[in-house]
Enzyme design. Structure first.
Site, PDB file in Angstrom:
ATOM      1  N   GLY A  14     -62.103   0.753 -11.292  1.00  0.00           N
ATOM      2  CA  GLY A  14     -60.845   0.070 -10.957  1.00  0.00           C
ATOM      3  C   GLY A  14     -60.291   0.581  -9.632  1.00  0.00           C
ATOM      4  O   GLY A  14     -60.425   1.754  -9.309  1.00  0.00           O
ATOM      5  N   LYS A  79     -67.233  -3.378 -13.796  1.00  0.00           N
ATOM      6  CA  LYS A  79     -68.206  -3.873 -14.770  1.00  0.00           C
ATOM      7  C   LYS A  79     -69.610  -3.823 -14.139  1.00  0.00           C
ATOM      8  O   LYS A  79     -69.754  -3.563 -12.957  1.00  0.00           O
ATOM      9  CB  LYS A  79     -67.935  -5.295 -15.224  1.00  0.00           C
ATOM     10  N   GLY A  80     -70.593  -4.104 -14.944  1.00  0.00           N
ATOM     11  CA  GLY A  80     -71.955  -4.162 -14.414  1.00  0.00           C
ATOM     12  C   GLY A  80     -72.619  -2.812 -14.305  1.00  0.00           C
ATOM     13  O   GLY A  80     -73.062  -2.417 -13.225  1.00  0.00           O
ATOM     14  N   SER A 119     -67.547   5.937 -13.583  1.00  0.00           N
ATOM     15  CA  SER A 119     -68.332   5.649 -12.369  1.00  0.00           C
ATOM     16  C   SER A 119     -69.087   6.880 -11.898  1.00  0.00           C
ATOM     17  O   SER A 119     -70.245   6.782 -11.470  1.00  0.00           O
ATOM     18  CB  SER A 119     -67.415   5.206 -11.223  1.00  0.00           C
ATOM     19  N   THR A 140     -58.325   7.729 -10.081  1.00  0.00           N
ATOM     20  CA  THR A 140     -57.929   6.868 -11.189  1.00  0.00           C
ATOM     21  C   THR A 140     -56.439   7.047 -11.432  1.00  0.00           C
ATOM     22  O   THR A 140     -55.950   8.182 -11.449  1.00  0.00           O
ATOM     23  CB  THR A 140     -58.653   7.159 -12.510  1.00  0.00           C
ATOM     24  N   ASP A 142     -55.155   6.795 -14.098  1.00  0.00           N
ATOM     25  CA  ASP A 142     -55.011   7.431 -15.418  1.00  0.00           C
ATOM     26  C   ASP A 142     -54.957   8.961 -15.313  1.00  0.00           C
ATOM     27  O   ASP A 142     -54.526   9.630 -16.254  1.00  0.00           O
ATOM     28  CB  ASP A 142     -56.180   7.034 -16.328  1.00  0.00           C
ATOM     29  N   GLU A 237     -50.267   2.254 -22.856  1.00  0.00           N
ATOM     30  CA  GLU A 237     -51.025   1.121 -23.428  1.00  0.00           C
ATOM     31  C   GLU A 237     -52.033   1.557 -24.493  1.00  0.00           C
ATOM     32  O   GLU A 237     -52.430   0.758 -25.336  1.00  0.00           O
ATOM     33  CB  GLU A 237     -51.760   0.373 -22.308  1.00  0.00           C
ATOM     34  N   ARG A 278     -36.293  -5.580 -25.425  1.00  0.00           N
ATOM     35  CA  ARG A 278     -37.013  -6.341 -24.398  1.00  0.00           C
ATOM     36  C   ARG A 278     -38.172  -5.475 -23.914  1.00  0.00           C
ATOM     37  O   ARG A 278     -38.058  -4.237 -23.878  1.00  0.00           O
ATOM     38  CB  ARG A 278     -36.115  -6.654 -23.195  1.00  0.00           C
TER      39      ARG A 278
HETATM   40  O1  F6P Z   1     -58.679   2.976 -15.587  1.00  0.00           O
HETATM   41  C1  F6P Z   1     -57.724   2.369 -14.793  1.00  0.00           C
HETATM   42  C2  F6P Z   1     -57.080   1.205 -15.512  1.00  0.00           C
HETATM   43  O2  F6P Z   1     -56.062   0.683 -14.672  1.00  0.00           O
HETATM   44  C3  F6P Z   1     -56.526   1.538 -16.893  1.00  0.00           C
HETATM   45  O3  F6P Z   1     -55.302   2.210 -16.834  1.00  0.00           O
HETATM   46  C4  F6P Z   1     -56.466   0.152 -17.503  1.00  0.00           C
HETATM   47  O4  F6P Z   1     -56.550   0.201 -18.903  1.00  0.00           O
HETATM   48  C5  F6P Z   1     -57.668  -0.531 -16.922  1.00  0.00           C
HETATM   49  O5  F6P Z   1     -58.023   0.170 -15.753  1.00  0.00           O
HETATM   50  C6  F6P Z   1     -57.459  -1.979 -16.588  1.00  0.00           C
HETATM   51  O6  F6P Z   1     -58.655  -2.510 -16.132  1.00  0.00           O
HETATM   52  P1  F6P Z   1     -58.802  -3.970 -15.532  1.00  0.00           P
HETATM   53  O7  F6P Z   1     -58.449  -3.897 -14.078  1.00  0.00           O
HETATM   54  O8  F6P Z   1     -60.228  -4.302 -15.749  1.00  0.00           O
HETATM   55  O9  F6P Z   1     -57.867  -4.868 -16.279  1.00  0.00           O
END
Ligand code: F6P
Length: 360
Positions: A14, A79-80, A119, A140, A142, A237, A278
């Site tokens: 990402g 992906k991939g 990765s 990342t 994260d 999330e 909300r």
């Molecule tokens: O790993 C980074 C991240 O942004 C996560 O926080 C999130 O769950 C995921 O990638 C979202 O991925 P995508 O861009 O495929 O929706």
């Protein structure tokens, strides 16, 4: 100046803020200090799989303001997996040898891979199989790559989440609402914890701490009893429901697309307390935009250090951030386990010390 080298750089997984700042730092260090050639591989490993390999030359001066540009000008993908690459007929094919061949076709002496733990694990496997000289740079939002306190992109993401909370205070107070902010963080709650404290949330829910809805509702009542008419909840999330289920938006290949726990919790809070709720889902705004000054510093430091590792012939290593210093660690150590929020972390203690409810 040492021996001449031709090095490649790619971004994988990402995107996040700060990737272009790393590319800039690598290009500057490699060309100005060492006189090397630098090429940027397009589309992560897909650029090495293509014939001819797809790349862009960074040896020549670039004209874009890379330091402040969001995204990645090289393109990327999450992906991939090249070891099980999805083919148009639906089959999976091992295309690793094509990537390795691409590296050698480009006559690269070394490759800098900027990626998260997934990765970096793939790049390392390719490097070992194909004799590629790899140096890793962690990125990342994260912030869950092992062996480093910081990964590129995290600071920007956490600043955006903090700003969202700053804004929610006023609208929440105006309407006496419980506002839920859902933030990213696939397996780790670093964004939620950091932004929650910095943005003054009253409840922070992390995947590392299973929550008890009673405790969450108690906190909302407690605030009401103190005359506080609103509550801000930040939820990562990856938080599971009380029954341990992950809330997803379906699957993308082998990966779950997380999302929806914020609305789930909002509904549960309304059911239990009658509060008006909300939900704000920040989503990819956390990955976009210009990098924060802190991410620019990290990206610049990592880029320079990664080139220096190549100059020193130190491969199969990742640059890392420890106590405000750039060090290097074996990639194997960094990808062993992802870095979750440590429950003894100073920030967890700080949150509890401030009276923030962590759901337990
Ligand atoms: O790993 C980074 C991240 O942004 C996560 O926080 C999130 O769950 C995921 O990638 C979202 O991925 P995508 O861009 O495929 O929706």
């Amino acid at each position: 100046m040492g021996e001449h080298k031709r090095i490649g750089i790619l971004t994988s997984g990402g995107d996040c803020a700060g990737l272009n700042a790393v590319i800039r730092a690598v290009a500057s260090r490699a060309t100005l200090t060492y006189g090397w050639e630098v090429i940027g591989i397009l589309g992560a490993t897909a650029g090495l799989m293509s014939r001819p390999p797809q790349y862009r030359d960074f040896t020549l001066p670039h004209t874009e303001p890379l330091l402040i540009m969001g995204g990645t000008i090289l393109g990327t993908t999450n992906k991939g997996n090249p070891f099980a690459f999805p083919m148009p007929d639906g089959s999976l094919k091992d295309r690793s040898e094509e990537i390795i061949e691409g590296y050698h076709l480009l006559n690269l002496d070394a490759l800098i891979g900027i990626g998260g733990d997934g990765s970096l694990a793939i790049l390392r496997k390719l490097a070992q199989q194909g004799g590629m000289n790899l140096v890793g740079i962690p990125k990342t939002i994260d912030n869950d790559v092992g062996s480093t306190e910081r990964s590129i992109g995290f600071d920007t993401a956490f600043s955006i989440a903090t700003e969202a909370l700053d804004r929610l205070h006023f609208t929440a107070a105006s309407h006496s609402r419980v506002m839920i902010l859902e933030v990213m963080g696939r397996d780790a709650g670093h964004i939620a914890l950091n932004a929650g404290i910095a943005g003054g949330a009253h409840i922070i829910l992390l995947p590392e701490i299973p929550y008890d809805l009673e405790k969450v509702c108690e906190k909302i009542h407690e605030r009401k009893n103190l005359g506080r008419n609103y509550t801000l909840v930040v939820v990562s999330e990856a938080v599971c429901t009380e029954t341990g289920e992950t809330v997803t938006q379906g699957w993308q290949g082998e990966q779950r697309r997380l999302g929806g726990i914020g609305q789930y919790i909002a509904n549960r809070i309304t059911e239990k307390t009658g509060a008006e709720t909300r939900v704000t889902v920040l989503g990819h705004t956390q990955r976009g935009g210009i990098p924060s000054p802190e991410d620019r510093l990290l990206a610049s430091s990592f880029g320079v250090a990664a080139v220096d590792l190549i100059a020193a012939g130190q491969y199969d290593r990742m640059v890392a951030w420890k106590n405000r210093e750039v060090v290097s660690v074996p990639i194997a150590d960094a990808i062993k386990d992802y870095r979750a929020v440590d429950l003894n972390d100073t920030l967890v203690k700080t949150a509890r010390g401030l009276g923030i409810c962590l759901g337990d």
